[in-house]
Every structure is written in structure tokens, then in C-alpha cells.
Design a protein around this motif. Structure first.
Motif, PDB file in Angstrom:
ATOM      1  N   ARG A   1       8.062  11.832  11.846  1.00 49.85           N
ATOM      2  CA  ARG A   1       6.916  12.232  12.646  1.00 49.85           C
ATOM      3  C   ARG A   1       5.869  11.124  12.643  1.00 49.85           C
ATOM      4  NH1 ARG A   1       7.303  17.801  13.500  1.00 49.85           N
ATOM      5  NH2 ARG A   1       9.520  18.338  13.272  1.00 49.85           N
ATOM      6  N   GLU A   2       4.974  11.171  13.604  1.00 50.01           N
ATOM      7  CA  GLU A   2       3.998  10.091  13.761  1.00 50.01           C
ATOM      8  C   GLU A   2       3.168   9.882  12.498  1.00 50.01           C
ATOM      9  OE1 GLU A   2       0.249   8.797  16.653  1.00 50.01           O
ATOM     10  OE2 GLU A   2       1.539  10.496  17.185  1.00 50.01           O
ATOM     11  N   GLY A   3       2.694  10.964  11.883  1.00 47.08           N
ATOM     12  CA  GLY A   3       1.867  10.818  10.693  1.00 47.08           C
ATOM     13  C   GLY A   3       2.602  10.173   9.538  1.00 47.08           C
ATOM     14  N   ILE A   4       3.860  10.537   9.367  1.00 44.67           N
ATOM     15  CA  ILE A   4       4.646   9.958   8.269  1.00 44.67           C
ATOM     16  C   ILE A   4       4.980   8.502   8.560  1.00 44.67           C
ATOM     17  CG2 ILE A   4       6.848  10.082   7.040  1.00 44.67           C
ATOM     18  CD1 ILE A   4       6.721  13.102   7.301  1.00 44.67           C
TER      19      ILE A   4
ATOM     20  N   HIS B   1       0.805  -1.219   0.000  1.00 41.62           N
ATOM     21  CA  HIS B   1       0.000   0.000   0.000  1.00 41.62           C
ATOM     22  C   HIS B   1       0.846   1.281   0.000  1.00 41.62           C
ATOM     23  CE1 HIS B   1      -3.512  -2.529   0.753  1.00 41.62           C
ATOM     24  NE2 HIS B   1      -2.849  -3.089   1.754  1.00 41.62           N
ATOM     25  N   ALA B   2       1.722   1.399   0.995  1.00 36.74           N
ATOM     26  CA  ALA B   2       2.399   2.679   1.212  1.00 36.74           C
ATOM     27  C   ALA B   2       3.221   3.126   0.011  1.00 36.74           C
ATOM     28  CB  ALA B   2       3.288   2.593   2.452  1.00 36.74           C
ATOM     29  N   GLN B   3       3.993   2.228  -0.561  1.00 36.23           N
ATOM     30  CA  GLN B   3       4.880   2.645  -1.643  1.00 36.23           C
ATOM     31  C   GLN B   3       4.124   3.093  -2.896  1.00 36.23           C
ATOM     32  OE1 GLN B   3       7.418  -0.179  -3.596  1.00 36.23           O
ATOM     33  NE2 GLN B   3       6.002  -1.904  -3.318  1.00 36.23           N
ATOM     34  N   HIS B   4       2.846   2.764  -2.982  1.00 34.85           N
ATOM     35  CA  HIS B   4       2.033   3.192  -4.123  1.00 34.85           C
ATOM     36  C   HIS B   4       1.193   4.426  -3.807  1.00 34.85           C
ATOM     37  CE1 HIS B   4       3.242  -0.515  -6.051  1.00 34.85           C
ATOM     38  NE2 HIS B   4       2.775  -1.214  -5.023  1.00 34.85           N
ATOM     39  N   ASP B   5       1.357   4.974  -2.610  1.00 34.56           N
ATOM     40  CA  ASP B   5       0.615   6.158  -2.196  1.00 34.56           C
ATOM     41  C   ASP B   5       1.353   7.419  -2.641  1.00 34.56           C
ATOM     42  OD1 ASP B   5      -1.510   7.399  -0.269  1.00 34.56           O
ATOM     43  OD2 ASP B   5       0.385   8.322   0.307  1.00 34.56           O
ATOM     44  N   ASN B   6       0.614   8.388  -3.149  1.00 35.74           N
ATOM     45  CA  ASN B   6       1.247   9.611  -3.651  1.00 35.74           C
ATOM     46  C   ASN B   6       2.007  10.366  -2.562  1.00 35.74           C
ATOM     47  OD1 ASN B   6       0.283   9.202  -6.250  1.00 35.74           O
ATOM     48  ND2 ASN B   6      -1.583  10.399  -5.924  1.00 35.74           N
ATOM     49  N   GLY B   7       1.447  10.375  -1.352  1.00 35.68           N
ATOM     50  CA  GLY B   7       2.113  11.074  -0.270  1.00 35.68           C
ATOM     51  C   GLY B   7       3.435  10.438   0.107  1.00 35.68           C
ATOM     52  N   VAL B   8       3.462   9.120   0.207  1.00 32.85           N
ATOM     53  CA  VAL B   8       4.697   8.403   0.520  1.00 32.85           C
ATOM     54  C   VAL B   8       5.721   8.602  -0.596  1.00 32.85           C
ATOM     55  CG1 VAL B   8       5.705   6.106   0.823  1.00 32.85           C
ATOM     56  CG2 VAL B   8       3.583   6.709   2.010  1.00 32.85           C
TER      57      VAL B   8
END
Length: 247
Positions: A144-147, A63-70
Motif C-alpha cells: 500500500r502507498e503508506g507502507i 532510516h526505514a530499517q531502524h523504524d519500529n513500524g517497518v
């Protein structure tokens, strides 16, 4: 027979912001100190930790590596995500694992032409180390926690939290050991994935500093061979934390 490794891998036991560590909480709940060894050192249960770490690996790969934010954060701190590796990219946790898949991958000694199932018929997760990503987030002040949640999912505190704390302490040690240029060199991964900038450790807690000081004093003792029967009494309230030498 493997339960209760004391401070396994050097993972620290100080509390993070918002509460105590898992080992401290379990020990307090027992009321008998079962979460500690004979010397009072909080224990690290690798079998409790490992499933959570695997969950973080799967989340990161699927999931994460395909997220624009990540992807934006990874681009800013100049580190390639597994699906971006130019040689044999890994797009999810059940991808076939070819040889030389990337700088954070592990190549098993047996062939894996396709997804491998465990005894329950579930696909085994491709092993990609999360440590390079944790280290890069720490040294750029992005841990940070969110990241951390965005990169590693809901289980990040249990799964990568101990690694995160250990690597934060290692960053403190690196800064204390050598100058800026050598610290940066230690965190550069390759000419193409060098660290674009370094920031001082963020959101530092007093307990974190004190834990690092104690461990640093133990390392100084190691440099002077003050180990084993010559080890300083770290529990002595009169000990100022400095290395004591025998006369």
C-alpha cells in the motif's frame, strides 16, 4: 546516447492510481511524441530513474530499517532487514560492505575497508537490492502507498515505482503460470524467510490488467516463436490478443 530506452527491463508504462506515468506525462508535455520511440512505445529514461532509486536505497538503509513500524511489517511478512542479517549486517548506506553480506547484497570485486567517496567527496551508497522487499510486500498484499512510503521514502514513486509495477505484473504472470504451491515456492527466499501467506494482488487498476494481458500475449507469441518477422501485429485493432499461428 543512452537516453530513452523503450520499456527498459520490461517495466510497464500503464498509469497507476492518481495519474499517468512519468514517460506519458513527459511525452504529452512535449507535444511532439519525443517521449516515445518510432513505434509509439513509452520510453524509460534510466538516468532519470537511477538517482531516485539510489535515494530510496539510502532512505531504506539509513532510516526505514531502524523504524519500529517497518520492523513490525518486516517481521509480519518474515523477511530480515539488512541490519538483522546474522552474517555481516548492514546498518546504514555508508557501511563497509563485507563479502557475503546478505541475500540482497552485491559484492564488488575490489576491497572496501571503509566508506568510499565519489568525485564530489560524497560517500557512495552500499548496494542492497530493494527488489526482495518489494516482492515480499506485493505477494502479502502489503504494498500500500503508506507502507511503500515508509520503506522507501518520499522518492518511492520515482525510485521504486517502476520496479513495483513490474513486480506486480510478474506476480500476475506467476499466478497464471502455475499453482499456489509453486507460486509460493518462487517467492520463498530461504527456509528461514519463507512467505508466511499469499494474498491476491491488491488495488488492481483496469489499465494494469490490460497492460499485463498485452505483455502475456507477447510471451505466448514468444513460446510459439512468433517473434521478429513473425510477430503478431499488436497494434491491429482486429487482433484479439491470442497467439496467431501461421498456416
Amino acid at each position: 546516447m543512452f537516453s530513452g530506452f523503450p520499456n527498459a527491463g520490461g517495466y510497464p508504462s500503464f498509469p497507476r492510481a492518481g495519474g499517468t506515468t512519468r514517460s506519458e506525462s513527459s511525452s504529452a508535455a512535449s507535444g511532439s511524441g519525443s517521449g516515445q520511440n518510432a513505434g509509439g512505445t513509452p520510453q524509460f529514461d534510466i538516468f532519470e530513474w537511477h538517482p531516485a532509486y539510489q535515494s530510496c536505497q539510502r532512505y531504506f538503509l539509513d532510516h526505514a530499517q531502524h523504524d519500529n513500524g517497518v520492523q513490525a511489517v518486516a517481521a509480519l511478512v518474515n523477511i530480515c532487514l539488512p541490519f538483522q542479517w546474522t552474517t555481516n549486517p548492514i546498518v546504514n548506506s555508508t557501511s563497509p560492505l563485507p563479502h557475503s553480506a546478505g541475500p540482497a547484497s552485491y559484492n564488488p570485486p575490489w576491497p572496501r575497508p571503509g566508506p568510499v567517496m565519489n568525485s564530489r567527496g560524497q560517500p557512495l551508497t552500499v548496494w542492497v537490492s530493494l527488489v526482495p522487499y518489494i516482492r515480499r510486500l506485493i505477494v502479502t498484499g502489503m504494498d500500500r502507498e503508506g507502507i511503500m512510503h515508509g520503506f522507501f521514502g518520499d522518492d518511492w514513486r520515482k525510485g521504486v515505482g517502476p520496479v513495483h509495477e513490474c513486480e506486480r505484473r510478474n506476480y500476475l504472470f506467476a499466478a497464471k503460470s502455475v499453482g499456489w504451491a509453486k507460486v509460493k515456492y518462487q517467492y520463498d527466499m530461504s527456509p528461514h524467510e519463507s512467505v508466511p501467506f499469499l494474498k491476491p494482488l491488491q488495488d488492481v487498476q483496469l489499465a494494469e490488467i490490460e497492460g499485463a494481458e498485452k505483455t502475456w500475449s507477447q510471451w505466448l507469441a514468444m513460446e510459439d516463436w512468433m517473434v521478429g518477422p513473425r510477430a503478431p501485429d499488436v497494434d491491429d485493432p482486429a487482433d484479439d490478443g491470442a497467439t496467431r499461428r501461421e498456416s
